[in-house]
Design a protein around this motif. Structure first.
Motif, PDB file in Angstrom:
ATOM      1  N   ASP A 114      -6.802  -2.603 -14.594  1.00 57.72           N
ATOM      2  CA  ASP A 114      -5.854  -2.245 -15.652  1.00 57.72           C
ATOM      3  C   ASP A 114      -4.447  -2.651 -15.233  1.00 57.72           C
ATOM      4  N   THR A 115      -3.568  -2.766 -16.243  1.00 57.97           N
ATOM      5  CA  THR A 115      -2.153  -2.967 -15.954  1.00 57.97           C
ATOM      6  C   THR A 115      -1.389  -1.826 -16.601  1.00 57.97           C
ATOM      7  N   VAL A 116      -0.540  -1.157 -15.817  1.00 54.22           N
ATOM      8  CA  VAL A 116       0.175   0.004 -16.350  1.00 54.22           C
ATOM      9  C   VAL A 116       1.679  -0.149 -16.122  1.00 54.22           C
ATOM     10  N   VAL A 117       2.448   0.527 -16.957  1.00 58.10           N
ATOM     11  CA  VAL A 117       3.901   0.548 -16.798  1.00 58.10           C
ATOM     12  C   VAL A 117       4.223   1.660 -15.798  1.00 58.10           C
ATOM     13  N   THR A 118       4.967   1.315 -14.743  1.00 49.29           N
ATOM     14  CA  THR A 118       5.167   2.256 -13.636  1.00 49.29           C
ATOM     15  C   THR A 118       5.705   3.610 -14.096  1.00 49.29           C
ATOM     16  N   LYS A 119       6.705   3.553 -14.963  1.00 42.85           N
ATOM     17  CA  LYS A 119       7.334   4.842 -15.296  1.00 42.85           C
ATOM     18  C   LYS A 119       6.461   5.714 -16.199  1.00 42.85           C
ATOM     19  N   ASP A 120       5.392   5.152 -16.746  1.00 46.12           N
ATOM     20  CA  ASP A 120       4.506   5.961 -17.587  1.00 46.12           C
ATOM     21  C   ASP A 120       3.251   6.419 -16.849  1.00 46.12           C
ATOM     22  N   HIS A 169       0.829  -1.203   0.000  1.00 50.00           N
ATOM     23  CA  HIS A 169       0.000   0.000   0.000  1.00 50.00           C
ATOM     24  C   HIS A 169       0.864   1.253   0.000  1.00 50.00           C
ATOM     25  N   ARG A 170       2.174   1.071   0.029  1.00 51.88           N
ATOM     26  CA  ARG A 170       3.053   2.244   0.028  1.00 51.88           C
ATOM     27  C   ARG A 170       3.378   2.594  -1.420  1.00 51.88           C
ATOM     28  N   MET A 171       2.711   3.602  -1.920  1.00 50.97           N
ATOM     29  CA  MET A 171       2.829   3.927  -3.343  1.00 50.97           C
ATOM     30  C   MET A 171       4.246   4.346  -3.727  1.00 50.97           C
ATOM     31  N   SER A 172       4.924   5.030  -2.808  1.00 48.19           N
ATOM     32  CA  SER A 172       6.259   5.510  -3.170  1.00 48.19           C
ATOM     33  C   SER A 172       7.205   4.341  -3.448  1.00 48.19           C
ATOM     34  N   GLU A 173       6.935   3.186  -2.825  1.00 45.28           N
ATOM     35  CA  GLU A 173       7.785   2.025  -3.069  1.00 45.28           C
ATOM     36  C   GLU A 173       7.624   1.497  -4.483  1.00 45.28           C
ATOM     37  N   LEU A 174       6.433   1.653  -5.005  1.00 43.04           N
ATOM     38  CA  LEU A 174       6.185   1.103  -6.329  1.00 43.04           C
ATOM     39  C   LEU A 174       7.069   1.792  -7.359  1.00 43.04           C
ATOM     40  N   ASP A 175       7.241   3.114  -7.232  1.00 41.41           N
ATOM     41  CA  ASP A 175       8.128   3.838  -8.148  1.00 41.41           C
ATOM     42  C   ASP A 175       9.528   3.248  -8.091  1.00 41.41           C
ATOM     43  N   ILE A 214       2.328  -2.388 -12.877  1.00 37.07           N
ATOM     44  CA  ILE A 214       1.371  -2.431 -11.770  1.00 37.07           C
ATOM     45  C   ILE A 214       0.014  -2.874 -12.293  1.00 37.07           C
ATOM     46  N   THR A 215      -0.564  -3.875 -11.663  1.00 38.54           N
ATOM     47  CA  THR A 215      -1.931  -4.265 -11.986  1.00 38.54           C
ATOM     48  C   THR A 215      -2.844  -3.771 -10.863  1.00 38.54           C
ATOM     49  N   VAL A 216      -3.900  -3.088 -11.259  1.00 39.29           N
ATOM     50  CA  VAL A 216      -4.817  -2.531 -10.268  1.00 39.29           C
ATOM     51  C   VAL A 216      -6.099  -3.354 -10.225  1.00 39.29           C
ATOM     52  N   ASP A 228      -1.587   9.913  -8.926  1.00 43.66           N
ATOM     53  CA  ASP A 228      -2.995  10.317  -9.047  1.00 43.66           C
ATOM     54  C   ASP A 228      -3.768   9.364  -9.944  1.00 43.66           C
ATOM     55  N   HIS A 229      -3.141   8.989 -11.041  1.00 43.21           N
ATOM     56  CA  HIS A 229      -3.811   8.065 -11.958  1.00 43.21           C
ATOM     57  C   HIS A 229      -4.056   6.719 -11.267  1.00 43.21           C
ATOM     58  N   LEU A 230      -3.034   6.229 -10.556  1.00 37.47           N
ATOM     59  CA  LEU A 230      -3.167   4.946  -9.862  1.00 37.47           C
ATOM     60  C   LEU A 230      -4.291   5.008  -8.829  1.00 37.47           C
TER      61      LEU A 230
END
Ligand SMILES: Nc1ncnc2c1ncn2[C@@H]1O[C@H](COP(=O)(O)OP(=O)(O)OP(=O)(O)O)[C@@H](O)[C@H]1O
Ligand SMILES: [Mg+2]
Length: 496
Positions: free
Chosen positions: A221-227, A199-205, A211-213, A231-233
């Motif tokens: 959705d599944t997104v590429v972290t660096k893109d 749940h720590r978003m800063s770790e995901l970066d 990331i799959t939400v 806020d979007h997440l």
């Protein structure tokens, strides 16, 4: 990168309630793939299916392109899958080495367990991971962060292809998180796929490639972290965007409600002094092992005091047990909620109101209405806990929702001073925001809050002052204009 794992159309119901509905997840070789979603979204359920702890109702799992039938934890392991569960699964009375080698102990020629080799290999392994833990130490004696590192070490030591970490960092501080991330990067280099829940978003970066939400048991959705952006997440997770995460006003007043002077209690608490004002949020920062939780245990009557004095509202206070502490209006939400707070087979009702029975049991009559209204106010309205009925065993709730119930219990029972030990650990971003709002509201009403946290951003944003502890001693108190990560680190690590 070749595909390592594909989970397709996974569905699961518990007693007719669908908690996963056609969920997807793919992981590549050497990828860290994060799973993100609110408490109760279905993350743990999905990975329990992968790990063989639950069976799916529908869907297919492929490993390296081959269809698999995972029928048990054993079979998942044979496919090279290792899961570090949200609730630690270590055996407390066994040593670190015994836990790491459990089920795969090296044998001597005579067929007995080769303890020496086990200890030697464990020592080498712990050293490689830069962990300050001894192989012969009994696991139950380690603090929870160290236990978590042992659990992680165990999974890594098996040479798995896919490692799942369900909130591995929830009780780790930044330094330990770095150690874990180093280990993860090594695994990535070896082509291991990692599913990472946090749940720590800063770790995901810092660590996740994709990331799959999930939301309410659905794949979103599944997104590429660096893109992507936080806020979007958050909007994918919650279904809408959230306002300001932190809500903090200064409600601190002149009046001192608690003053602690040269407190000592066991080897963890050596010399602790601080003052708490009415309406104040007083943060406690420090490395794991600095004695923060133990200090609070002493204040709350859970730990024997060796020296020092406590003053409540200016008068000397005698706190020998929890009942005394509660009489002074103190409440504590403990760090290790599993060990100290949860009656797992009991219902939500029992777990919520256990400390405040006197509020609705008056003169021999029981007011069910009163009890239900308390539960409704705190468990539903304040904490927005997800559950199916108030008699549902708390052990059946998702990890985050169990915590919400325990926090509700102490919100209900606390009159003056609320001690929160890592309250947002394992809690989703929306509920975090709710807890911050709640702290602000309660302090506006005159409650004082002691707030222990390993997450620097929340301490810096939510506290009026921060006390720093280092090896059982208070080493400094910072006011809001002095809060910087550097200053806090300096006080937590300086040689004493
Ligand atoms: N054994 C079980 N019996 C009944 N319901 C269950 C069981 N395990 C999970 N659930 C339910 O499934 C839903 C999803 O829970 P899960 O633990 O997968 O959530 P999660 O996304 O991991 O949440 P958290 O972030 O709080 O850990 C919840 O509503 C939970 O109550
Ligand atoms: Mg979970």
């Amino acid at each position: 990168m070749e595909e390592l794992l594909r989970m397709e159309g996974i569905s699961k119901s518990f007693s007719g309630v669908r908690v996963l509905n056609r969920v997807e997840l793919t992981v590549k070789h050497g990828e860290v793939h994060a799973l993100l979603g609110e408490n109760g979204a279905g993350k743990s359920t999905l990975i329990k299916i992968l790990g063989g702890a639950y069976t799916k109702d529908e869907g297919t799992i492929y490993i390296e392109g081959n269809k698999t039938e995972i029928t048990s934890v054993e079979s998942a392991r044979n496919y090279g899958i290792r899961v570090i569960h949200q609730e630690l699964m270590l055996i407390p009375y066994m040593t670190v080495a015994e836990n790491i080698f459990l089920g795969q102990e090296p044998k001597t020629k005579r067929g007995t367990v080769d303890t020496e080799k086990m200890n030697r290999d464990t020592a080498a392994f712990l050293k490689e991971m830069e962990l300050d833990i001894q192989p012969e130490e009994q696991v139950g004696r380690l603090n929870i962060a160290k236990q978590q590192m042992v659990e992680i070490a165990r999974a890594i030591s098996f040479g798995a292809k896919i490692i799942v970490m369900d909130e591995p960092t929830s009780s780790l501080t930044d330094t330990e998180v770095e150690v874990l991330f180093k280990a993860i990067r090594r695994l990535k280099g070896k082509g291991v796929g990692i599913i990472y829940i946090s749940h720590r978003m800063s770790e995901l970066d810092a660590i996740a490639d994709r990331i799959t939400v999930m939301r309410d048991g659905e794949y979103i959705d599944t997104v590429v972290t660096k893109d992507t952006t936080h806020d979007h997440l958050v909007s994918l997770m919650v279904g809408r965007s959230l306002g300001d995460l932190y809500d903090k006003h200064n409600h601190s007043r002149e009046e001192t409600v608690l003053s602690v002077s040269h407190l000592a209690a066991g080897k963890e608490v050596r010399d602790v002094s601080f003052e708490l004002k009415k309406g104040e949020v007083l943060g406690f920062s420090g490395l794991v092992g600095s004695g923060r939780s133990e200090t609070m245990e002493a204040l709350f009557g859970l730990r024997k005091k060796d020296a020092g004095e406590i003053f409540a509202d200016g008068k000397k206070a005698q706190i020998r047990n929890v009942k005394d502490a509660m009489n002074y209006g103190i409440g504590l939400v403990p760090e290790d909620r599993k060990k100290e707070g949860i009656f797992s087979v009991q219902g939500i009702r029992f777990n919520t109101t256990i400390e405040v029975l006197d509020q609705f049991l008056k003169g021999g009559t029981y007011s069910r209405e009163k009890e239900l209204s308390l539960i409704h106010t705190y468990v539903d309205q304040v904490m927005e806990t997800k559950y199916t009925g108030i008699e549902q065993p708390i052990g059946r709730l998702s990890g985050g929702n169990q915590q919400k119930v325990i926090i509700s219990r102490w919100l209900l029972a606390t009159k003056k001073i609320l001690i929160l030990d890592e309250p947002t650990r394992g809690i989703d971003v929306k509920t975090k925001a709710d807890i911050y709002h709640l702290i602000d509201r309660l302090t506006a009403e005159g409650l004082s809050v002691i707030f222990i946290s390993s997450e620097m951003p929340e301490l810096i944003n939510m506290c009026d002052r921060i006390v720093v502890m280092n090896q059982g001693r208070t080493t400094g108190v910072l006011s809001r204009d002095e809060f910087t990560q550097e200053r806090i680190m300096e006080l937590s690590t300086k040689e004493l």
